[in-house]
Design a protein around this motif. Sequence first.
Motif, PDB file in Angstrom:
ATOM      1  N   VAL A  66       0.846  -1.184   0.000  1.00  9.53           N
ATOM      2  CA  VAL A  66       0.000   0.000   0.000  1.00  9.53           C
ATOM      3  C   VAL A  66       0.882   1.236   0.000  1.00  9.53           C
ATOM      4  CG1 VAL A  66      -1.857   1.231   1.174  1.00  9.53           C
ATOM      5  CG2 VAL A  66      -1.767  -1.268   1.268  1.00  9.53           C
ATOM      6  N   LEU A  67       0.854   1.954  -1.121  1.00  9.82           N
ATOM      7  CA  LEU A  67       1.588   3.198  -1.273  1.00  9.82           C
ATOM      8  C   LEU A  67       0.591   4.323  -1.508  1.00  9.82           C
ATOM      9  CD1 LEU A  67       4.477   1.959  -3.600  1.00  9.82           C
ATOM     10  CD2 LEU A  67       4.552   2.277  -1.126  1.00  9.82           C
ATOM     11  N   GLY A 280       4.254   0.691  10.047  1.00  8.35           N
ATOM     12  CA  GLY A 280       3.003   1.119   9.443  1.00  8.35           C
ATOM     13  C   GLY A 280       2.799   2.615   9.442  1.00  8.35           C
ATOM     14  N   ILE A 281       3.253   3.318  10.501  1.00  9.16           N
ATOM     15  CA  ILE A 281       3.017   4.750  10.628  1.00  9.16           C
ATOM     16  C   ILE A 281       4.269   5.551  10.282  1.00  9.16           C
ATOM     17  CG2 ILE A 281       2.237   6.595  12.149  1.00  9.16           C
ATOM     18  CD1 ILE A 281       0.109   4.491  11.474  1.00  9.16           C
ATOM     19  N   GLU A 282       5.375   5.240  10.943  1.00  6.30           N
ATOM     20  CA  GLU A 282       6.589   6.039  10.718  1.00  6.30           C
ATOM     21  C   GLU A 282       7.140   5.849   9.311  1.00  6.30           C
ATOM     22  OE1 GLU A 282       8.245   6.066  15.346  1.00  6.30           O
ATOM     23  OE2 GLU A 282       9.241   4.835  13.829  1.00  6.30           O
ATOM     24  N   GLN A 283       7.151   4.614   8.812  1.00  3.31           N
ATOM     25  CA  GLN A 283       7.678   4.348   7.472  1.00  3.31           C
ATOM     26  C   GLN A 283       6.587   4.259   6.415  1.00  3.31           C
ATOM     27  OE1 GLN A 283      10.239   0.907   7.676  1.00  3.31           O
ATOM     28  NE2 GLN A 283      11.432   1.726   9.386  1.00  3.31           N
ATOM     29  N   ASN A 284       5.340   4.469   6.805  1.00  5.12           N
ATOM     30  CA  ASN A 284       4.201   4.509   5.879  1.00  5.12           C
ATOM     31  C   ASN A 284       4.090   3.239   5.045  1.00  5.12           C
ATOM     32  OD1 ASN A 284       1.913   5.766   4.876  1.00  5.12           O
ATOM     33  ND2 ASN A 284       3.006   6.754   3.195  1.00  5.12           N
ATOM     34  N   GLY A 289       2.657  -3.279   7.940  1.00 10.91           N
ATOM     35  CA  GLY A 289       2.077  -3.049   9.257  1.00 10.91           C
ATOM     36  C   GLY A 289       0.817  -3.875   9.480  1.00 10.91           C
ATOM     37  N   SER A 290       0.021  -4.058   8.424  1.00 12.51           N
ATOM     38  CA  SER A 290      -1.175  -4.892   8.541  1.00 12.51           C
ATOM     39  C   SER A 290      -0.806  -6.335   8.814  1.00 12.51           C
ATOM     40  CB  SER A 290      -2.010  -4.792   7.260  1.00 12.51           C
ATOM     41  OG  SER A 290      -2.442  -3.464   7.041  1.00 12.51           O
TER      42      SER A 290
END
Length: 318
Positions: A66-67, A280-284, A289-290
């Motif tokens: 997911v980008l 999931g958050i810091e590295q997007n 992360g999921s």
Amino acid sequence: MSNGTINTQRNKSNHVVNVKKRIRVPNVLYSQNIAPYFFVLPFILSFCIFFAYPVFSTIIMSFQEVLPGETTFIGLENYKNLWNPTFLKAIKNSTIYTILTLLILIPFPLVLAVFLNSKMMFAKNIFRSITFIPALTSVVVAGIIFRLIFGSQEGALLNSIITFFGGESRAWLNSSGTSMFALVVLATWRWMGVNLLYYLAGLQNIPKELYESAEIDGASTWQKFIYITLPLLKPITVYVLTISIYGGYSMFAESYMLYGSNRSPNDIGLTIVGYLYRNGIEQNNLGFGSAIGITLLLITFIITITQLKFLGMFRKEE
């Protein structure tokens, strides 16, 4: 009363009856078979919107990359990349933290609850309030305070006490053993009072006649605790054990605030949720992360079902 007035009242009554006949409420609303579904509908909607749908979406994203503005299906690639030394260390840290908190936050609140429930105990409400106040404290405030207590400076509270008695100051948060000790102390300080109230509620529901009968039969205090208190508190213990397992593996804010960030020396304070937040958050990287989140869900689910099965909570009582 004149005939005209009587006729007017009759006409109004007939009009009301006709209106009621035209506006008939469907019988389905009065059905005993359908009525229960209307009562549980709010729960079903909230469960589907806030739990089932997010979990289903997370499962789908765990198989995707997911980008921003782009989603690509990559199969099991996220799960293959998941088993790396950093993630295994996060699992190890979370597991050790959970086990240590279980060893403290189940027996000690139980014993304290027994003492507070005793007739000989004075100022019960004061002690209950004192033990429960930490649970009302923000985890942000608590984390900052404990960071100052376990600071590496000589002027930190714990180092000041140690040096006062002739010891040497140390960097508590820079080694795995002492950092885990700090996290467990923080958890004990915050949640001891909550578990204590659970056990107090359970103790107050035990009939006093059982203890009186045991005293007549010559049972000692220890025998009453073993054969009456512990068995009747089993449902409370199972509940506390279940929420403690969940709380141990979902711990994140305490570690984040204790170190001031999600980066600890050699990842000694990294947890599974911290690893999820990092990726999931810091590295997007929402797909990776999921995958971490689904793995955490499976770990807690398997552990919870296993302990419930082991404790016999799925057996029907005779």
